[in-house]
Design an enzyme around this catalytic site. Structure first.
Site, short mmCIF file in Angstrom:
data_model
loop_
_atom_site.label_atom_id
_atom_site.label_comp_id
_atom_site.label_asym_id
_atom_site.label_seq_id
_atom_site.Cartn_x
_atom_site.Cartn_y
_atom_site.Cartn_z
N THR A 1 0.86 -1.19 0.00
CA THR A 1 0.00 0.00 0.00
C THR A 1 0.89 1.23 0.00
O THR A 1 1.98 1.23 0.58
CB THR A 1 -1.01 0.00 1.17
OG1 THR A 1 -2.02 0.97 0.89
CG2 THR A 1 -0.36 0.35 2.50
N CYS B 1 -3.24 7.33 8.08
CA CYS B 1 -3.82 5.98 7.97
C CYS B 1 -2.86 4.95 8.57
O CYS B 1 -1.67 5.21 8.68
CB CYS B 1 -4.06 5.62 6.51
SG CYS B 1 -5.24 6.67 5.67
N HIS C 1 -5.93 -1.21 4.90
CA HIS C 1 -5.45 0.18 4.96
C HIS C 1 -6.54 1.02 5.64
O HIS C 1 -7.48 1.47 5.00
CB HIS C 1 -5.20 0.65 3.53
CG HIS C 1 -4.64 2.03 3.39
ND1 HIS C 1 -3.60 2.33 2.55
CD2 HIS C 1 -4.98 3.21 3.97
CE1 HIS C 1 -3.32 3.63 2.61
NE2 HIS C 1 -4.16 4.19 3.47
#
Lengths: 291, 162
Positions: free
Chosen positions: B23, B29, B46
């Site tokens: 990712t 995040c 995520h």
């Protein structure tokens, strides 16, 4: 490195930045003015054949999923909305500045444009949470333009990122702006402000670009709108849409509370809504390019 | 090479030899990474926000967006590849959650994500054995299916592993 020479050559490079087309200039001016209607936007687009073609390509792209083809500019502008039209016009005109890979920031091609777009969307959304009335179109356009100086400085910052980050880590400098200024004698906010002056942008946009990391230093009348872009910028970086090594290397000015009512939940919604809008729009713009 | 690349709010798993799960650019995040040694499966979600209550409608479309719905969704996905549906025997690692200094604390979503994730893991009887959280920089995360090694990168910095 002699920073005075760099500063001078940077200012010279700024004077050579291609001017905006009359339609892009006029669209920016309109978006800064709260009293205008969509008809005026339509009239500008209609007078610019290249812009007309691009707008139609975007509105008819797969991402919008419209059932029937849109052939009239009036309908296309109504579907896309003023902000996207401004974005398309700027992309066509100053695309080189927005789209170049930010090598000096260890950033990739497209990073700056994505960051600007997300900042713009977040700034517009946040402007609706202000305690005073703000022009959401201006917040959006300010967001699109706020980092225009990075497109210029990137070429001069060569391989400086690791050293700058180390200086930040040691707290030898307060933020990335100070690092830029130490190396080049000018930071990206000031460089962007110089571009804005060259382009003769409306005052509010000039002030947004100049003070987006230091809203409290701006003339008071512009402060609320600058805080909207300041917050939008931070939100974009939090969302993972930064411009490279300088991502999150700036301080949030906590005095935003003077002008905004933002709870944790409201901020979470800003992140969620802007990310969603961003996905949609990004898909439509990429579609439009490929068609 | 089989690469599973996840966007914000996505979750996915990979058990193909030589594969990766990746990712890009975690800001505030947090990536929750579940490694299952028994089936050699790597899973990742995520997570963007701590709690789904702020927008329950979003959950159906993208459960991975929130800590409280993302971890159960990932476990379910991994169960399809033969992993234990309750996550027994899995190794947990966390990365991301960059910090924003805000005197009003409103902007510290990274920290809130971390706390919400740890709470959900705790409820599942799971805990992280390694984490790379906080700080003020963004992280790109890639996990190797073969070794379970997690490589992190950030613009202007050398890569590191956890």
């Amino acid at each position: 490195m002699n920073k005075h020479i760099d500063r001078d050559s940077i200012l010279k490079a700024i004077r050579q930045v291609p001017l905006l087309s009359p339609s892009a200039s006029r669209l920016l001016e309109l978006s800064a003015n709260p009293d205008h209607d969509l008809g005026e936007i339509v009239a500008i687009v209609k007078c610019d054949a290249a812009l007309t073609a691009h707008v139609l390509r975007v509105v008819n792209s797969a991402a919008f999923g419209l059932l029937s083809r849109v052939d009239s500019i009036d309908r296309a502008v109504a579907y896309l909305g003023e902000r996207l039209i401004v974005g398309i016009a700027l992309g066509d005109n100053a695309g080189e500045l927005f789209n170049k890979p930010l090598g000096g920031y260890d950033g990739a091609r497209g990073d700056l444009w994505r960051h600007d777009l997300l900042t713009a969307m977040a700034a517009r959304y946040v402007s609706s949470k202000a305690k005073v009335e703000l022009n959401p179109g201006l917040a959006f356009t300010g967001g699109i333009l706020h980092d225009i100086g990075k497109g210029i400085l990137s070429d001069y910052l060569h391989n400086s990122a690791p050293q700058l980050l180390e200086n930040l880590q040691r707290q030898a400098i307060a933020n990335y702006l100070e690092g830029e200024k130490n190396i080049l004698g000018i930071d990206h906010a000031e460089a962007g402000f110089e571009v804005a002056k060259t382009w003769k942008l409306p005052d509010a946009l000039q002030m947004i670009i100049r003070y987006h990391h230091a809203p409290q230093d701006a003339p008071e009348e512009f402060r609320p709108i600058i805080y909207a872009v300041h917050i939008g910028d931070i939100v974009a970086m939090m969302g993972g849409y930064g411009t490279g090594s300088d991502t999150l290397q700036y301080k949030l000015d906590g005095n935003y509370t003077q002008y905004f009512d933002l709870s944790s939940d409201a901020l979470a919604m800003v992140l969620l809504e802007t990310e969603e809008e961003f996905r949609r729009v990004e898909a439509s713009l990429t579609d439009g390019k490929e068609n | 090479m089989s690469a599973v690349v996840l966007g914000v709010g996505d979750f996915g798993a990979n058990n193909k030899p030589g594969g990766i799960v990746k990712t890009y650019a975690l800001g505030s995040c947090v990536a929750v990474i579940l490694l299952d040694p028994r089936t050699r499966t790597v899973g990742m979600v995520h997570v963007a926000l701590p709690e789904s209550r702020i927008n329950p409608a979003k959950v159906a479309e993208r459960p991975g967006y929130f800590a409280d719905t993302g971890i159960p969704a990932l476990l379910k996905e991994m169960a399809k590849l033969g992993c234990d549906p309750r996550g027994r025997g899995m190794v947990v690692k966390l990365a991301g959650g960059a910090k924003i200094m805000d005197p009003n604390d409103t902007f510290n979503i990274g920290k809130r994500n971390e706390l919400a994730i740890k709470k959900v893991l705790w409820a599942h009887g799971m805990g992280a054995v390694a984490e790379d959280l906080g700080g003020n920089f963004s992280r790109t995360v890639a996990v190797s299916v073969d070794t379970g090694e997690i490589t992190l990168s950030s613009p202007g910095r050398s890569n590191w592993t956890i």
